[in-house]
Design a protein around this motif. Structure first.
Motif, PDB file in Angstrom:
ATOM      1  N   HIS A  17      -7.528   7.138  -3.923  1.00 39.48           N
ATOM      2  CA  HIS A  17      -8.541   6.176  -3.507  1.00 39.48           C
ATOM      3  C   HIS A  17      -9.586   6.868  -2.609  1.00 39.48           C
ATOM      4  O   HIS A  17     -10.796   6.722  -2.786  1.00 39.48           O
ATOM      5  CB  HIS A  17      -7.818   5.076  -2.717  1.00 39.48           C
ATOM      6  CG  HIS A  17      -8.629   3.859  -2.446  1.00 39.48           C
ATOM      7  ND1 HIS A  17      -8.315   2.630  -2.961  1.00 39.48           N
ATOM      8  CD2 HIS A  17      -9.735   3.678  -1.696  1.00 39.48           C
ATOM      9  CE1 HIS A  17      -9.199   1.748  -2.544  1.00 39.48           C
ATOM     10  NE2 HIS A  17     -10.070   2.355  -1.770  1.00 39.48           N
ATOM     11  N   PHE A  18      -9.085   7.642  -1.655  1.00 42.13           N
ATOM     12  CA  PHE A  18      -9.948   8.382  -0.738  1.00 42.13           C
ATOM     13  C   PHE A  18     -10.850   9.342  -1.503  1.00 42.13           C
ATOM     14  O   PHE A  18     -12.063   9.389  -1.280  1.00 42.13           O
ATOM     15  CB  PHE A  18      -9.075   9.153   0.261  1.00 42.13           C
ATOM     16  CG  PHE A  18      -9.825  10.135   1.114  1.00 42.13           C
ATOM     17  CD1 PHE A  18     -10.560   9.699   2.210  1.00 42.13           C
ATOM     18  CD2 PHE A  18      -9.808  11.493   0.824  1.00 42.13           C
ATOM     19  CE1 PHE A  18     -11.257  10.602   2.996  1.00 42.13           C
ATOM     20  CE2 PHE A  18     -10.500  12.400   1.607  1.00 42.13           C
ATOM     21  CZ  PHE A  18     -11.229  11.954   2.692  1.00 42.13           C
ATOM     22  N   MET A  71       0.808  -1.219   0.000  1.00 42.25           N
ATOM     23  CA  MET A  71       0.000   0.000   0.000  1.00 42.25           C
ATOM     24  C   MET A  71       0.838   1.263   0.000  1.00 42.25           C
ATOM     25  O   MET A  71       0.306   2.359  -0.100  1.00 42.25           O
ATOM     26  CB  MET A  71      -0.911   0.005   1.215  1.00 42.25           C
ATOM     27  CG  MET A  71      -1.835  -1.190   1.193  1.00 42.25           C
ATOM     28  SD  MET A  71      -2.929  -1.135   2.582  1.00 42.25           S
ATOM     29  CE  MET A  71      -3.963   0.211   2.074  1.00 42.25           C
ATOM     30  N   MET A 106     -15.749  -2.337  -0.123  1.00 43.86           N
ATOM     31  CA  MET A 106     -15.057  -1.160   0.405  1.00 43.86           C
ATOM     32  C   MET A 106     -13.554  -1.403   0.496  1.00 43.86           C
ATOM     33  O   MET A 106     -12.766  -0.516   0.244  1.00 43.86           O
ATOM     34  CB  MET A 106     -15.605  -0.835   1.789  1.00 43.86           C
ATOM     35  CG  MET A 106     -15.029   0.422   2.371  1.00 43.86           C
ATOM     36  SD  MET A 106     -15.805   0.820   3.930  1.00 43.86           S
ATOM     37  CE  MET A 106     -15.315  -0.569   4.933  1.00 43.86           C
ATOM     38  N   THR A 107     -13.172  -2.629   0.809  1.00 37.88           N
ATOM     39  CA  THR A 107     -11.744  -2.850   1.012  1.00 37.88           C
ATOM     40  C   THR A 107     -10.996  -3.088  -0.298  1.00 37.88           C
ATOM     41  O   THR A 107      -9.864  -2.679  -0.428  1.00 37.88           O
ATOM     42  CB  THR A 107     -11.508  -4.052   1.946  1.00 37.88           C
ATOM     43  OG1 THR A 107     -12.238  -5.151   1.454  1.00 37.88           O
ATOM     44  CG2 THR A 107     -11.945  -3.729   3.356  1.00 37.88           C
ATOM     45  N   HIS A 133       2.486   4.870  -2.955  1.00 40.39           N
ATOM     46  CA  HIS A 133       1.609   3.761  -3.309  1.00 40.39           C
ATOM     47  C   HIS A 133       1.582   3.437  -4.789  1.00 40.39           C
ATOM     48  O   HIS A 133       1.946   2.341  -5.187  1.00 40.39           O
ATOM     49  CB  HIS A 133       0.189   4.061  -2.796  1.00 40.39           C
ATOM     50  CG  HIS A 133      -0.846   3.107  -3.286  1.00 40.39           C
ATOM     51  ND1 HIS A 133      -1.963   3.510  -3.972  1.00 40.39           N
ATOM     52  CD2 HIS A 133      -0.919   1.761  -3.205  1.00 40.39           C
ATOM     53  CE1 HIS A 133      -2.690   2.445  -4.269  1.00 40.39           C
ATOM     54  NE2 HIS A 133      -2.076   1.373  -3.823  1.00 40.39           N
ATOM     55  N   ALA A 139      -4.464   8.626  -1.269  1.00 38.23           N
ATOM     56  CA  ALA A 139      -5.239   9.868  -1.407  1.00 38.23           C
ATOM     57  C   ALA A 139      -6.215   9.787  -2.576  1.00 38.23           C
ATOM     58  O   ALA A 139      -7.376  10.192  -2.452  1.00 38.23           O
ATOM     59  CB  ALA A 139      -4.304  11.065  -1.563  1.00 38.23           C
ATOM     60  N   THR A 176      -6.127  -2.712   4.199  1.00 38.22           N
ATOM     61  CA  THR A 176      -6.311  -2.817   2.750  1.00 38.22           C
ATOM     62  C   THR A 176      -7.567  -2.041   2.357  1.00 38.22           C
ATOM     63  O   THR A 176      -8.618  -2.262   2.936  1.00 38.22           O
ATOM     64  CB  THR A 176      -6.453  -4.294   2.337  1.00 38.22           C
ATOM     65  OG1 THR A 176      -5.347  -5.012   2.869  1.00 38.22           O
ATOM     66  CG2 THR A 176      -6.489  -4.447   0.837  1.00 38.22           C
ATOM     67  N   GLY A 177      -7.437  -1.142   1.392  1.00 38.77           N
ATOM     68  CA  GLY A 177      -8.583  -0.309   1.030  1.00 38.77           C
ATOM     69  C   GLY A 177      -8.519   1.053   1.702  1.00 38.77           C
ATOM     70  O   GLY A 177      -9.360   1.895   1.481  1.00 38.77           O
ATOM     71  N   TYR A 178      -7.478   1.272   2.510  1.00 38.08           N
ATOM     72  CA  TYR A 178      -7.214   2.592   3.109  1.00 38.08           C
ATOM     73  C   TYR A 178      -8.348   3.084   3.989  1.00 38.08           C
ATOM     74  O   TYR A 178      -8.614   4.276   4.061  1.00 38.08           O
ATOM     75  CB  TYR A 178      -6.923   3.644   2.031  1.00 38.08           C
ATOM     76  CG  TYR A 178      -5.672   3.398   1.242  1.00 38.08           C
ATOM     77  CD1 TYR A 178      -4.423   3.674   1.790  1.00 38.08           C
ATOM     78  CD2 TYR A 178      -5.732   2.901  -0.052  1.00 38.08           C
ATOM     79  CE1 TYR A 178      -3.265   3.449   1.067  1.00 38.08           C
ATOM     80  CE2 TYR A 178      -4.569   2.676  -0.786  1.00 38.08           C
ATOM     81  CZ  TYR A 178      -3.352   2.952  -0.221  1.00 38.08           C
ATOM     82  OH  TYR A 178      -2.202   2.740  -0.933  1.00 38.08           O
ATOM     83  N   ASP A 179      -9.079   2.192   4.638  1.00 36.97           N
ATOM     84  CA  ASP A 179     -10.153   2.644   5.521  1.00 36.97           C
ATOM     85  C   ASP A 179      -9.520   3.261   6.772  1.00 36.97           C
ATOM     86  O   ASP A 179      -8.914   2.553   7.586  1.00 36.97           O
ATOM     87  CB  ASP A 179     -11.041   1.451   5.891  1.00 36.97           C
ATOM     88  CG  ASP A 179     -12.280   1.888   6.651  1.00 36.97           C
ATOM     89  OD1 ASP A 179     -12.287   3.030   7.169  1.00 36.97           O
ATOM     90  OD2 ASP A 179     -13.221   1.091   6.733  1.00 36.97           O
ATOM     91  N   ASP A 181       0.122  11.715   0.035  1.00 39.48           N
ATOM     92  CA  ASP A 181      -0.319  10.624   0.916  1.00 39.48           C
ATOM     93  C   ASP A 181      -0.699   9.396   0.102  1.00 39.48           C
ATOM     94  O   ASP A 181      -1.530   9.481  -0.806  1.00 39.48           O
ATOM     95  CB  ASP A 181      -1.564  11.043   1.715  1.00 39.48           C
ATOM     96  CG  ASP A 181      -1.226  11.994   2.841  1.00 39.48           C
ATOM     97  OD1 ASP A 181      -0.045  12.052   3.224  1.00 39.48           O
ATOM     98  OD2 ASP A 181      -2.143  12.687   3.318  1.00 39.48           O
ATOM     99  N   PRO A 212      -7.200  11.232   3.875  1.00 44.27           N
ATOM    100  CA  PRO A 212      -6.390  10.099   3.430  1.00 44.27           C
ATOM    101  C   PRO A 212      -5.782   9.382   4.643  1.00 44.27           C
ATOM    102  O   PRO A 212      -5.512  10.015   5.673  1.00 44.27           O
ATOM    103  CB  PRO A 212      -5.307  10.753   2.576  1.00 44.27           C
ATOM    104  CG  PRO A 212      -5.925  12.028   2.096  1.00 44.27           C
ATOM    105  CD  PRO A 212      -6.818  12.476   3.218  1.00 44.27           C
TER     106      PRO A 212
END
Lengths: 421, 329
Positions: free
Chosen positions: B126-127, A202, B1-2, B146, B124, A271-274, B121, A318
């Protein structure tokens, strides 16, 4: 004498290794009799607890209260109410408020507000260094007089070994217990998750296991030298578990806890940046998680909440920019009970790690026996509900079960015989 | 979500954002390359624009400065006939205390159709993709350590055009893998497209832990790592690595990992040399190699526009397809 009568509860009390369906009679805040009707007096009120479990009240060895200083994240009232709903009768509040709890005024303020709110009892942790800066000793004796049960530096490490040695010596003089976090900042700085394959994939800066184990080794050696009463807060690594075992074999007086999140999740959750799973200390590998669960099963570790409520904006960023931590108090006990439904722990092992073991760390007793304070939780394992933001007591909705079905529910909580939930 | 691919793909498996090369199918990566190939021919014409994004607004949202990458995205958008707005956030909003979410809500109010995002970051892009309203496509132009998926795809296109295919090739990536989003995106793409072996070469301080779990083979000795390679990808070495106790000096790094004619001779004779730019001559690569016969560094730059056109066109078309037309009967 007038009694509260709890009928037909499954009474689980790890202290006496009891697990049986029986009746409990309570008067004057204490358990009068167990399993038999008192000789004299009348029943004022009977709770039919058929199908419910009665366990000792939970004790948290470390949660963040956002007051004073962080009113956007909640209040002492909101968080102690959430704690009561989660099954806690007592919570240790970390000293990293604003201002930090390094003066008796702040400690007294916390105690007063908590007492006024009337939910879980707060046992404040005082700051061991001034402003938690890790340089000058805080007035630890004065803080304990004001009501601080132990001293902590939260997760801000004391970088200087000399300072750490001296503050241990000083605390040992007055038998003030220290809650120490093992975190070598020069190794963890900039990291936001466990260093390993997930962090590599990641592209997130990692926190190596050695950030914890090197600091732990330093703490254990200085505890041995100074003889201070020490508790290690929030360990997360398999290696730390074996280091603690060895310290105990060598006769050291140390106890330790691990955050619930580290027993339930691993770094794979990131994983998935939660950003929900951005927590400090970080979620580690499955091997670490298994070792922690086994240590809890053996009775070597207490389970703490590391409750960290945050406003939405603090988490809506983020991953590495989000503030670390999960709001844990609401639905804490049902969440912890998943370790029992997954058959990783027995209910007795889990309850011990949440009540008797932390009580022992604090020199308290939390046991469902005749004559003891009635600090207890009535838990309904059959109940089910959805945890929604509007129904949470905590000001922080950064809860792993938000909008999800929670299996099991805390029905009632008693602190010295009084209902607090 | 993941799973990142639930974010970047439509329900029928087409791109709607382009965030990472990880987990994308070989078919989809090949479609990107084929589409880019078709745009290369349009680039050689006198009139270079095609009307695929006519009437669309693309916003270059760069939270980190990068003139080169931003310019190629700008050119790609213009050649697709889009309107383009460059926002240099690094020096404006966020330095005034505005949060990323505030910035996004402001930009959404301008009815843009696509954000090209660069941010320091990891995660970012993805967010942002998770937060923006539907119908706004996000193209990741580099997030932290990343991913830099368009750079990786232009590198794949370069390999395919110069070596015929990626299948069966041995590829070495040399230098600062730890901090490199380019390397991570390349490794995923190379593995999916069938490279025989992906090697990462550098000192222990610049190779991330557990890099093997991504399917790359670590080498500390550059000559051993270059043996029989078809493709050598050099990464840029940032000066600040010397201040972080990661490397002793540029000189020692060049001695051990700088690409020279002598070291390149260990690779296959027809091996190609690549570099995402900008290059540090004499730090990671000597001029004789950077400007030599085996270097395809300048070709990479021109393919970059075609790849970015391809990805922008594909993501926009993924956004426009109605996912579910919920018309009552």
């Amino acid at each position: 004498m007038r009694y509260l009568h709890i009928a037909n509860a499954r009474v689980i009390n790890p202290q006496t290794q009891t697990d049986e369906i029986t009746d409990v009679f309570v008067a004057d805040g204490r358990i009068a009799t167990l399993g038999r009707r008192p000789d004299a007096g009348e029943i004022e009120h009977t709770i039919d607890a058929t199908g419910q479990w009665l366990i000792p009240g939970l004790i948290d060895l470390g949660g963040h209260l956002p007051e004073p200083g962080y009113s956007q994240k909640g209040s002492i009232a909101s968080e102690t109410e959430a704690a009561a709903r989660g099954g806690f009768t007592h919570i240790c509040s970390l000293p990293d408020t604003k201002p930090v709890a390094d003066t008796s005024a702040v400690v007294k303020l916390i105690l007063e507000k908590a007492s006024k709110a009337g939910f879980s009892r707060v046992l404040p942790l005082g700051a061991m260094t001034q402003d938690l800066a890790g340089e000058q000793l805080a007035s630890m004796y004065t803080l304990s007089e004001a009501g601080a049960v132990a001293m902590s530096n939260a997760r801000r490490p004391v970088r200087n070994s000399y300072v750490l040695r001296r503050l241990m010596e000083y605390a040992a003089t007055y038998d003030i217990p220290l809650f120490l976090n093992a975190n070598d900042l020069s190794l963890s700085d900039g990291g936001c998750m466990h260093e390993g394959p997930v962090a590599t994939r990641m592209g997130l800066p990692g926190i190596p296991e050695t950030a914890e184990t090197i600091a732990l080794a330093q703490i254990l050696l200085l505890v041995e030298q100074t003889g201070v009463r020490a508790h290690i807060s929030q360990i997360t690594c398999r290696r730390s578990v074996s280091m603690l075992q060895q310290a105990l074999e060598n006769g050291l007086r140390v106890t330790a806890d691990t955050p619930l999140a580290n027993l339930l999740y691993t770094h794979e959750a990131v994983t998935g940046y939660d950003s929900l799973y951005n927590v400090q200390p970080p979620l580690r590998s499955e091997r670490d998680r298994e070792a922690l669960v086994q240590a809890v099963a053996r009775g070597e570790l207490a389970i703490s909440s590391n409750h960290s409520p945050h406003e939405i904006a603090a988490k809506k960023a983020p991953f590495s920019d989000a503030e670390p931590g999960m709001s844990q108090y609401d639905a804490f006990l049902p969440q912890a009970m998943t370790l029992v439904s997954r058959e990783e722990l027995t209910v007795e092992q889990l309850v011990r790690a949440l009540s008797a073991t932390p009580a022992n760390v604090l020199g308290l007793s939390q046991s469902l026996t005749e004559g003891a304070d009635f600090n207890a939780v009535l838990y309904d394992p059959r109940d089910e509900y959805t945890l929604t933001a509007s129904e949470m007591a905590s000001g922080g909705h950064n809860h792993p079960l938000l909008n999800r079905t929670v299996a099991g529910k805390v029905a009632q909580v008693f602190l010295e015989g009084c209902r607090i939930c | 979500m993941t799973d990142p691919n639930t974010v970047q793909l439509t329900e029928d498996g087409r791109l709607k954002h382009f965030l990472t090369t990880e987990g994308l199918s070989r078919e989809l990566l090949t479609e990107i390359l084929d589409t880019a190939d078709s745009f290369i021919s349009t680039q050689e014409r006198a009139v270079k624009t095609v009307p695929l994004l006519r009437g669309k607004t693309v916003v270059n949202l760069f939270f980190e400065n990068s003139t080169r990458t931003r310019s190629t995205f700008e050119l790609a958008a213009k050649r697709l006939s889009a309107d383009i707005l460059n926002l240099d956030i690094a020096r404006s909003a966020t330095s005034k205390g505005e949060t990323l979410m505030d910035t996004l809500w402001n930009l959404e109010a301008m009815y843009s159709d696509m954000f090209v995002v660069r941010h320091s970051d990891s995660g970012a892009a993805h967010f942002i993709a998770e937060q923006v309203t539907p119908n706004v496509a996000i193209i990741n132009a580099g997030d932290g350590r990343h991913a830099h998926p368009t750079q990786a795809m232009l590198d794949m296109l370069t390999i395919r055009r110069h070596k015929g295919d990626i299948e069966g090739k041995i590829v070495a990536i040399v230098g600062d893998i730890l901090h490199s989003r380019v390397a991570r995106s390349q490794i995923h793409a190379l593995r999916t497209l069938g490279a025989a072996e992906v090697r990462v070469i550098g000192p222990g301080t610049l190779l991330p832990s557990d890099i093997e779990s991504m399917g790359a083979v670590p080498y500390y000795d550059m000559r051993a790592g270059l043996a029989d390679c078809d493709v050598v990808i050099m990464l840029r070495l940032q000066k600040e690595r010397m201040q972080n106790a990661l490397l002793p000096s540029e000189g020692e790094f060049f001695k051990l990992y700088g690409l020279t004619k002598e070291k390149l001779a260990f690779a296959k004779p027809d091996a190609i040399v690549m570099h995402p730019g900008p290059i540090n001559r004499g730090v990671e690569i000597e001029s004789a190699v950077a400007d030599g016969d085996q270097s395809v560094i300048l070709n990479q730059v021109s393919y970059g526009i075609a790849v970015r056109m391809a990805v922008m066109a594909m993501a926009m078309s993924g956004q426009q397809t109605p996912v579910n037309s919920e018309e009552p009967a």
